[in-house]
Design a protein around this motif. Structure first.
Motif, short mmCIF file in Angstrom:
data_model
loop_
_atom_site.label_atom_id
_atom_site.label_comp_id
_atom_site.label_asym_id
_atom_site.label_seq_id
_atom_site.Cartn_x
_atom_site.Cartn_y
_atom_site.Cartn_z
N SER A 243 0.83 -1.20 0.00
CA SER A 243 0.00 0.00 0.00
C SER A 243 0.86 1.25 0.00
O SER A 243 0.62 2.20 -0.75
N GLN B 75 -5.91 -0.04 -3.90
CA GLN B 75 -5.93 0.29 -2.48
C GLN B 75 -7.14 -0.31 -1.78
O GLN B 75 -7.04 -0.73 -0.62
N ASP B 76 -8.29 -0.35 -2.44
CA ASP B 76 -9.49 -0.90 -1.81
C ASP B 76 -9.30 -2.38 -1.48
O ASP B 76 -9.68 -2.84 -0.39
N SER B 77 -8.72 -3.13 -2.41
CA SER B 77 -8.51 -4.56 -2.17
C SER B 77 -7.49 -4.79 -1.06
O SER B 77 -7.64 -5.72 -0.26
N LYS C 1 -7.02 -2.84 1.42
CA LYS C 1 -7.74 -2.53 2.66
C LYS C 1 -8.60 -3.70 3.08
O LYS C 1 -8.67 -4.06 4.27
N LYS C 2 -9.28 -4.34 2.12
CA LYS C 2 -10.10 -5.51 2.43
C LYS C 2 -9.23 -6.65 2.95
O LYS C 2 -9.62 -7.34 3.90
N GLU D 241 -8.45 -6.06 6.52
CA GLU D 241 -9.63 -6.28 7.37
C GLU D 241 -9.90 -7.77 7.55
O GLU D 241 -10.17 -8.23 8.66
#
Length: 789
Positions: A535, A572-574, A576-577, A580
């Motif tokens: 990231s 970036q969204d993936s 972040k997932k 999580e």
């Protein structure tokens, strides 16, 4: 058409719809037929093949006349085929009284099936045989006509509410008779005790099979489910098939082989060897196959959970319970449990280590959670917190202990070999951890393990299988299991029936599995740090690609290296997932196995020791030796899966490094020749200037030498013998070949033309500015090489 004509065209019609058994004829290609792309054909196919449609009416019409159709044994699942060819009748009642010798000039054994069985055999096996159908567009398996038909047939013949709809009949007031027993046409060594089926037991007192409609619903339901299970879940090794047989079966087979060998003066093992040699099936289930099996599992849970509560009086139950209710009671342990366990074991051991394993995973998790398909399930939106698993499911968990424990260990071994930085792989770990972390589930699994490990005075070897084995002779609905109150005995029976008496059980909450969980937790921590590194690297890359980056001159231009990862493209969204999923998975694992905060902190510190000084890049795991750094097996795994990498940088002569993508190749070669010519001609003069102790010497020394810089990071696991490399004072003009430098100069000349400054004047101003800049840098900094950029 007359019945005789319909009887003649029925096999052709079935093959035209579902395709040929060898896969050459595709048929209607129901697996690729979707309403979105072919709405007319889709609706026509579903209406024609509906349980109340024209095709099933034809089946029932032929069923009334008791016609028989030959189905080649050679197209049955490998273990069953090998067993029948060895003249040992399988235990499943589906094959009893159906095996026929080939007729004159025939090529092999056949099964004599009634029209309903023949239709369903073709329907079920088309999922296996039609793998290579031509596909011209993307197909969603769950929206295909085949998937919808499977769901429709399950809801019709295994209803969760009410009873099975009676088949349409051309005889007024009559029903289509169930198949009658037929004498075997070939002498087979049977599997001993052939109990009467629930169907036969229920109608034994009836004067006619047409007098009891309940017999029809049980016969069709049992036949449908047996065919689905045999065709979809009966694909494993012959050794496993033989291992699953009960002791009295093995004794029967041994006696048969001895009698055959004595007749032919051959080896007793010859028959077994030939069967094993003939069985060479390489079974690779497709994702669509797994999705259909999951649909079957989910419906069977709903079907079984729709069982009406038992009356308080056992005697009342025996007189009032319908055959369908008794069928619901035993449908999962007697039909599905054993074969699904073997099927899942095969998938866990042979499925590729990629995201497509999600289908297998969800099928497994669906079987583990029958409470999700219970009628009393409340809406999920009204209960944000996870529900506690009710104690009433303790018996199911104990009788399916290996499904929870051994397959969980199998998943751990898979997870330790996957790249958890991938969001799809991280999601699978999260899903498993979330399911096993449901309140009270881990405690019930632990209780099941304790029951299995309880010492016993006597181990009744034969009774283990006679009481609990799903492979009893005859129908699976032959008789209800006796009331067994000893929970420990039931758990042991389950384990021994699936794995054999010599099975060495590995405790899910034992030390060995706990160490695997700790390794997985450590891998999760490493994956989280790697995701953070990716990231940060992606953010830096995006910033460096801005418009003003064309004017930046940094040392990474020349000595830069590839420090990214193939996962840079996930976004970036993936990332972040992924973080999580991994964070929640780690939290759930701590809940399941009672991992302490101290253990987690120690793992986090251990993961952090491999980070270098910039806090971002992690080196692969390695050990120091006299020959340098040596990769450990963990380090090799990290490099292969892209979890970590060494920072590769060019360490030779900067003038001889490969031409970069941001450089003009022709200019690089031209400027190298010019620099080499100047250095060769003025080498002595530059040496004299750099040796001076005054300001001029310091200025020349700063701009004309290339001192060996002390590297504070490790570039490679191999340490090379680097002697101090000093090429002496020299001129380097390679920076002028950079596209960024050229564009910057052009823009400066363009701006200067607005102020009426000619090219010569602009060049003079640039040289004066550079000289002033060099003087300032000489005074304050002597570590950066601006002329090389």
């Amino acid at each position: 058409f007359s019945l005789q004509e319909l009887h003649g065209i029925f096999p052709w019609l079935v093959e035209s719809i579902f395709g040929s058994l060898d896969g050459i004829i595709v048929g209607w290609n129901l697996r690729c037929l979707q309403g979105r792309t072919n709405p007319n054909e889709y609706s026509v196919a579903l209406d024609f093949l509906d349980p109340s449609g024209p095709m099933m009416k034809l089946v029932y019409k032929l069923q009334a006349e008791e016609y028989r159709y030959d189905f080649p044994v050679s197209y049955l699942p490998g273990p069953v085929k090998a067993s029948i060819q060895e003249q040992v009748l399988p235990e499943c009642s589906l094959y009893h009284n159906k095996v026929q010798f080939p007729s004159a000039g025939g090529l092999g054994l056949n099964l004599a099936l009634n029209p309903f069985e023949y239709y369903m055999f073709y329907f079920a096996i088309s999922l296996i045989t039609q793998k290579n159908s031509p596909v011209t567009h993307h197909v969603s398996p769950s929206n295909s006509a085949y998937f919808i038909l499977v769901d429709t047939y399950l809801k019709c013949f295994l209803p969760t509410e009410g009873s099975v709809l009676p088949p349409p009949s051309s005889n007024p007031g009559g029903a289509i008779p169930s198949p009658t027993p037929r004498s075997p046409a070939v002498p087979f060594s049977s599997y001993g005790m052939h109990h009467t089926s629930l169907l036969k037991r229920h109608i034994a007192h009836q004067p006619s099979v047409n007098a009891d409609p309940a017999s029809q619903e049980i016969w069709r339901s049992e036949t449908l489910l047996q065919i689905f299970v045999e065709m979809w879940l009966h694909h494993y090794s012959l050794e496993m098939y033989q291992k699953m047989q009960s002791p009295h079966v093995k004794l029967e087979v041994l006696h048969y082989r001895l009698s055959i060998s004595s007749k032919h003066h051959g080896s007793p093992a010859q028959s077994s060897y030939q069967a094993l040699h003939a069985y060479q099936e390489s079974f690779k289930p497709t994702e669509e196959h797994v999705l259909v099996v999951r649909l079957l599992v989910k419906h069977l849970h709903a079907f079984s959970n729709s069982l009406k509560p038992e009356p308080l009086s056992p005697s009342a139950h025996s007189h009032t319970a319908s055959p369908l209710e008794e069928f619901k009671r035993v449908v999962i342990p007697r039909f599905v449990q054993e074969k699904l366990y073997i099927f899942l074991q095969h998938c866990f051991g042979h499925w590729p280590l990629d995201a497509s394993f999600r289908a297998v995973l969800e099928m497994w998790l669906s079987y583990l959670q029958p409470w999700r398909y219970a009628p009393e399930k409340p809406p999920q939106s009204t209960e944000p917190l996870p529900r506690s698993v009710s104690e009433k499911w303790a018996a199911f968990i104990q009788e399916n202990l290996l499904m929870y424990t051994k397959l969980f260990v199998g998943f751990l071994n898979r997870a330790l070999r996957t790249d958890l930085v991938s969001p799809k792989n991280a999601l699978m770990v999260f899903r498993v951890a979330k399911v096993f972390a449901q309140p009270n589930l881990a405690e019930m699994i632990l209780k099941g393990e304790q029951l299995f490990l309880e010492p016993e005075l006597v181990i009744p070897h034969r009774q283990h299988r006679l009481f609990m084995s799903p492979t009893l002779g005859g129908s699976f609905l032959s008789s209800r299991s006796p009331a067994i109150t000893d929970a420990s005995f039931k758990v042991k029976s389950h384990v021994y029936s699936l794995e054999g008496q010599d099975f060495q059980y590995k405790q899910m909450f034992g030390a060995e599995v706990r160490n695997l969980v700790l390794k997985l937790a450590q891998l999760i921590c490493q994956a989280q740090q790697t995701a953070k590194s990716i990231s940060d690297h992606s953010a830096e890359t995006m910033a460096s690609q801005s418009f003003f980056s064309w004017f930046r001159f940094t040392p990474s231009e020349v000595n830069g290296s590839y420090t990214g990862n193939d996962l840079d493209e996930i976004g970036q969204d993936s990332i972040k997932k992924t973080d999580e999923y991994l964070e929640k998975a780690l939290e759930y694992l701590c809940q399941i196995f009672k991992l302490s905060e101290a253990q987690l902190t120690q793992m986090m510190m251990k993961c952090g020791t491999a980070q270098d000084e910039n806090g971002k890049k992690q080196l692969p795991d390695c050990i120091a030796s006299e020959n340098g750094l040596i990769l450990t097996p963990l380090g090799r795994y990290q490099i292969i899966n892209g979890l970590r990498r060494f920072e590769l940088q060019y360490q030779g002569d900067t003038e001889l490094q490969p031409i970069r993508s941001y450089e003009n190749a022709a200019l690089v070669r031209l400027l190298f020749r010019l620099s080499s010519l100047l250095n060769h001609r003025f080498a002595d003069q530059m040496e004299v200037l750099c040796s001076r102790d005054d300001f001029v010497g310091r200025l020349c020394h700063y701009h004309l030498t290339n001192p060996q810089l002390v590297q504070k990071i490790r570039y490679s696991p191999v340490v090379r013998d680097r002697r101090s490399q000093n090429w002496g004072p020299r001129i380097s003009l390679r920076f002028l070949a950079s596209y960024r430098t050229l564009i910057s100069l052009l823009m400066i000349y363009f701006l200067a033309s607005w102020f009426s400054v000619g090219p010569v004047g602009c060049t003079f101003i640039i040289l004066i500015g550079y000289f002033l800049y060099a003087v300032i840098m000489t005074f304050f900094f002597e570590g950066w090489k601006p002329h090389e950029h």
